[in-house]
Design a protein around this motif. Structure first.
Motif, PDB file in Angstrom:
ATOM      1  N   TRP A 156      41.023  41.002  44.574  1.00  0.00           N
ATOM      2  CA  TRP A 156      40.068  40.039  45.125  1.00  0.00           C
ATOM      3  C   TRP A 156      40.541  39.645  46.522  1.00  0.00           C
ATOM      4  O   TRP A 156      41.726  39.423  46.759  1.00  0.00           O
ATOM      5  N   ARG A 160      35.238  40.836  51.009  1.00  0.00           N
ATOM      6  CA  ARG A 160      35.135  41.861  49.968  1.00  0.00           C
ATOM      7  C   ARG A 160      35.288  43.273  50.522  1.00  0.00           C
ATOM      8  O   ARG A 160      35.839  44.147  49.846  1.00  0.00           O
ATOM      9  N   PRO A 181      34.718  40.923  41.908  1.00  0.00           N
ATOM     10  CA  PRO A 181      33.736  40.178  42.695  1.00  0.00           C
ATOM     11  C   PRO A 181      33.869  38.671  42.551  1.00  0.00           C
ATOM     12  O   PRO A 181      33.480  37.917  43.439  1.00  0.00           O
TER      13      PRO A 181
END
Length: 312
Positions: A156, A160, A181
């Motif tokens: 993470w 992203r 995500p």
């Protein structure tokens, strides 16, 4: 005097060997004054930090690491941590080797976390969440793979695309790595959570940690930075790489100490205690453990010796 390139250092510092070298050095010990820590701008730590880290063993080696930490370098396309390591003969003072400290630092830092995990993470830990996707992230993943049978690894990052790029790179090397995500969802299921960020606010909440989780905090290296909240340090069994660094430099420890959330006696042990057997580490499968590292000159010296002797 030998000049060792980043590739020379990387080739010499393979994780199983380096983890073992660190373990041996924590058992043997060395002289390591508290590192010199200088903000280049006293009003704004984001403008850069200079670190000076000496260490030596009588009749053996003497080393000095000089490091600059520039948090704004990401926008410049440069590493945030850069530096050099100079290794001497501690008996006659001869300079023996000059080597890249960036590669040495990331690998020894990751190996120190893996060394701690060898005592603190569940032996059957199979899933890992990597928080952060900078230079430390792939090293931390590979180092933990050297001590635990990880089958699922998630990354993470607040950007992203950066997490995806790292996941793609590691996947192309044969590792099972995907992007997380949602930070909370990934943290709630991870056996090992490793954080390597420059965050000044908590990222991992104690309420997210499942029974048996191991939280590895690497990135926050000043008293004003932190990656975990008060709940995390309150419910976890606390460990540090060294008491000197943990009590003076680690925001994840210093801030809750100042707030009265924890006391010094709540810190169970450091790597000296774990490696020498003075503390056994994890007590049961449901225990939540937290390891906070700030880095130690002892670790640099062990890594530099290994790199020098491998390249002689």
């Amino acid at each position: 005097m030998q000049l060792l390139s980043p590739q020379d250092v990387a080739d010499a510092l393979r994780y199983p060997d380096l983890i073992n070298a660190l373990r041996n050095m924590f058992v043997a010990g060395c002289t390591q004054p508290l590192r010199h820590h200088h903000n280049l701008d006293e009003k704004d730590a984001q403008k850069g930090t200079l670190l000076l880290m000496p260490a030596w063993q009588q009749g053996g080696y003497l080393g000095l690491k000089t490091v600059t930490v520039m948090p704004e370098n990401g926008a410049r396309g440069l590493p945030s941590v850069q530096g050099n390591y100079l290794l001497f003969d501690a008996t006659d003072g001869r300079a023996l080797a000059l080597m890249d400290a960036g590669e040495l630092t990331t690998r020894r830092t990751a190996s120190a976390s893996a060394l701690a995990a060898s005592y603190l993470a569940r032996k059957d830990a199979a899933s890992m969440l990597m928080v952060g996707a900078g230079a430390m992230a792939p090293c931390l993943i590979r180092a933990h793979l050297a001590v635990r049978p990880l089958e699922e690894i998630k990354i993470w990052n607040h950007k992203r695309k950066k997490a995806q790029a790292l996941a793609d790179t590691l996947a192309s090397a044969g590792l099972k790595v995907t992007v997380a995500p949602d930070l909370e969802a990934a943290a709630r299921t991870a056996d090992i959570i490793s954080c390597a960020t420059l965050s000044t606010k908590p990222l991992i909440r104690g309420a997210w940690l499942k029974p048996g989780a191991h939280l590895d905090l690497v990135g926050a290296f000043t008293p004003k930075m932190r990656e975990s909240d008060d709940t995390a340090v309150k419910i976890a069994s606390l460990f540090v790489d060294t008491f000197e660094g943990g009590l003076n430099e680690a925001g994840d420890i210093v801030l809750p100490l100042k707030a009265g959330t924890i006391q010094e006696k709540d810190i169970r042990a450091d790597l000296y205690d774990l490696c020498t057997g003075r503390h056994a580490g994890r007590q049961n499968d449901d225990e939540i453990t937290l390891f906070k590292s700030t880095g130690a000159a002892l670790e640099d010296l062990a890594a530099a010796i290994l790199a020098f002797e491998a390249n002689r």
